[in-house]
Design an enzyme around this catalytic site. Sequence first.
Site, PDB file in Angstrom:
ATOM      1  N   ILE A 194       3.715   0.252  -7.098  1.00  0.00           N
ATOM      2  CA  ILE A 194       3.454   0.488  -8.517  1.00  0.00           C
ATOM      3  C   ILE A 194       4.565   1.345  -9.114  1.00  0.00           C
ATOM      4  CG2 ILE A 194       1.864   1.467 -10.193  1.00  0.00           C
ATOM      5  CD1 ILE A 194       0.857  -1.055  -8.855  1.00  0.00           C
TER       6      ILE A 194
ATOM      7  N   ASP B 111      10.253  10.686  -4.814  1.00  0.00           N
ATOM      8  CA  ASP B 111       9.444  10.156  -3.724  1.00  0.00           C
ATOM      9  C   ASP B 111       9.737  10.961  -2.476  1.00  0.00           C
ATOM     10  OD1 ASP B 111       8.260   8.280  -1.679  1.00  0.00           O
ATOM     11  OD2 ASP B 111       8.033   7.027  -3.465  1.00  0.00           O
TER      12      ASP B 111
ATOM     13  N   ALA C 147       2.519   8.445 -10.196  1.00  0.00           N
ATOM     14  CA  ALA C 147       2.002   7.317  -9.422  1.00  0.00           C
ATOM     15  C   ALA C 147       1.883   7.635  -7.934  1.00  0.00           C
ATOM     16  CB  ALA C 147       2.915   6.096  -9.605  1.00  0.00           C
TER      17      ALA C 147
ATOM     18  N   SER D  94      -4.423   6.183 -11.856  1.00  0.00           N
ATOM     19  CA  SER D  94      -5.635   6.357 -11.061  1.00  0.00           C
ATOM     20  C   SER D  94      -6.092   5.015 -10.501  1.00  0.00           C
ATOM     21  CB  SER D  94      -6.723   7.011 -11.916  1.00  0.00           C
ATOM     22  OG  SER D  94      -7.834   7.401 -11.116  1.00  0.00           O
TER      23      SER D  94
ATOM     24  N   LYS E 224     -11.457   3.115  -7.617  1.00  0.00           N
ATOM     25  CA  LYS E 224     -12.246   3.806  -6.592  1.00  0.00           C
ATOM     26  C   LYS E 224     -12.670   5.203  -7.034  1.00  0.00           C
ATOM     27  CE  LYS E 224     -10.137   1.163  -2.870  1.00  0.00           C
ATOM     28  NZ  LYS E 224      -9.502   0.197  -3.801  1.00  0.00           N
TER      29      LYS E 224
ATOM     30  N   VAL F 225      -3.729  -4.779  -7.002  1.00  0.00           N
ATOM     31  CA  VAL F 225      -2.635  -5.600  -7.507  1.00  0.00           C
ATOM     32  C   VAL F 225      -2.124  -6.472  -6.372  1.00  0.00           C
ATOM     33  CG1 VAL F 225      -1.909  -4.070  -9.362  1.00  0.00           C
ATOM     34  CG2 VAL F 225      -1.010  -3.705  -7.063  1.00  0.00           C
TER      35      VAL F 225
ATOM     36  N   GLY G 146       0.236  -8.075  -3.873  1.00  0.00           N
ATOM     37  CA  GLY G 146       1.529  -7.865  -3.238  1.00  0.00           C
ATOM     38  C   GLY G 146       1.946  -6.428  -3.050  1.00  0.00           C
TER      39      GLY G 146
ATOM     40  N   SER H  34       2.409  -2.818  -1.317  1.00  0.00           N
ATOM     41  CA  SER H  34       2.652  -2.545   0.098  1.00  0.00           C
ATOM     42  C   SER H  34       1.365  -2.150   0.812  1.00  0.00           C
ATOM     43  CB  SER H  34       3.686  -1.416   0.230  1.00  0.00           C
ATOM     44  OG  SER H  34       3.233  -0.239  -0.412  1.00  0.00           O
TER      45      SER H  34
ATOM     46  N   THR I  53     -13.837  -8.233   5.760  1.00  0.00           N
ATOM     47  CA  THR I  53     -14.894  -7.266   6.068  1.00  0.00           C
ATOM     48  C   THR I  53     -16.289  -7.840   5.870  1.00  0.00           C
ATOM     49  OG1 THR I  53     -14.614  -6.404   3.838  1.00  0.00           O
ATOM     50  CG2 THR I  53     -13.491  -5.233   5.596  1.00  0.00           C
TER      51      THR I  53
END
Length: 627
Positions: free
Chosen positions: A296, A316, A367, A410, A413, A451, A453, A455, A475
């Site tokens: 993202i 990062d 993010a 966000s 979840k 989303v 694709g 990672s 699951t």
Amino acid sequence: MTRPLKLLRLPSLRFAHVSIDMVLVTLSLLFSLYLRVGYEVMLTYKSVILFYIPLFIVVRLISFYVFGTYKVIWRYVSARDAVTLTQAVMASSCVLLAISFLISAKYGVLPRSVYFIDACLLTLLMMVTRLARRLVYESRSSAIKVGAPLGRRTLIYGAGTHGKALGAQLRGNPGSLALLGFLDDDPRKQGLYLDGMRVWGGLESLEGLLKDLDVQELLISQTLPTETLRRVVQASALHNIRPHIIRDLDSELGNKLRQVNLDDLLNRTPVQVDRGSIRKMFAGKKVLVTGAGGSIGSEISRQILGFEPGRLLLLDHSEYSLFEIDRELRVSSNSLEHIVPLLVDLKDKGSLSSVFKKYDPDVVIHAAAYKHVHLVESNPYSAILNNIMGTQQLLDLCLQYSVENFLLVSTDKAVNPVGVMGATKRVCELLTTLASIESGLPYSSVRFGNVLGSSGSLIPTLQEQINKGGPVTVTDQEMTRFFMLIPEAVSLVLKSATIAAPGDVNILKMGEPVRILDIARNLIALNGKTEEQIPIVFTGARPGEKLFEELYIQGHELKTEHPDILTLPLGDSDLNPADRQLALELQASIKAMIEFAEQSDEQVLSLLNDLLKTNLKIRGQLQEFKV
């Protein structure tokens, strides 16, 4: 001296084509005169006809050149080319008729009706000649002939304009694909022939035709309803065929087709976003993106770069991820100073402070987060420190340096969280709300679901399992998720920042939830496999996972100016004493939580649980949470 000559040089003409047309012009004129006056009288026109033949040839060839008939490749001649050729013949006939009036006294005259007969006959001869060339060429590459086809046996799904164009190109490129015919769901076309190729049937005939005709390739030339496309993919998988879709009629054959992918089967209508308002927010600004190397964060960075920020700060803590996005964007920006890679951990407040002190960002898009549910459940202390403490330190610096706009990325979840990951993200939303209350600045959060694709997400995991030959693990057969493409999700994320009021929690409308089992089946079929070849195994939900994800509690969300963005607004602009007290209590709980997490003290989980079980009312926003 040579350059001016090159400018005057005419486009090259094929001698064979011009020669054939010269012969046709001559034969047409002679035969037209014969039809008009007969052989005996025709002999009396010998001297006249010897003069008019060169004149007709010159005028006709000039007209053909002017109208562009020699730009057409004969083996691809079409109805449009026939119209152009007819116009060229008629125009030249008018010119010849006018010339004949001027020279008739000196060179004689032909019967006026000869010009009309000649025009019709010449048009017919020229079209027949060109069409014959096309038929001869296509007969060499046709699959419907004695002996083996010259390429992979191919059907085209869709007998419309696109299908016809694709079929013509296939037959014009012998050796790769051998066209067997067409499929179409329109019963009026079934059983008929398109350019000599049969329209065999529709969807109901597909599976039988794939077997009976020994089809090796299926090309889809029209937009099919999602359910029809699914059935096509599944039927093809039974014969180890991976269908392709036309994507560009104007490109070469190799670039014209792409494989059907999962996006085609999710039935999502691409969102439209007003880029002008986003550009206004980022153009010329110093923008800091945390988690810039993630799925993202990297897309956020790409899109922001397109809005011409004054400086783009990529933060990062993963060296490899940061290296990849920095290398990609640096090529696009052609500037060493415009893109700034920052190898910083959000938990390191000293390094983070140095970033703000040196670069003083105007806008922060946050993010960065630990997001994988089962990993977070197994490592709750690290997740609380990274997600909650990192966000708290980032917000503190944003307030200290008066950052104009802050956006927290966000997750769905965070709604009624059942695990640590969702709980930490909900606390981050509350921290953002508190910061907006304190500053009055447009600090907001935006929630969305999965989303495609990203990672470590579902789709790459399933694809990896298929590549290894299975089994594919799901699951629960009833588990559903919201899905969106990364570029469209990010465009809505950025748009939400432009319309958010201080403290708002914006929510992206993700469309209808999709069953994970259906996605697994679609992916197996897209890989040309069946469930017998790639079995599906149900493993049961892991800790922290829900069967059904939520983006909001129905009834609390409000519409915004964009139809795909909803909001949970803060409410009134002023805090009453009770709200201030609640804010202080919340800040104290979060501070204690961070201290417990640093000591790996299990009390942190109880504290997190108690905090989210409380009815938290901040400026009119009421939600009940359960862990």
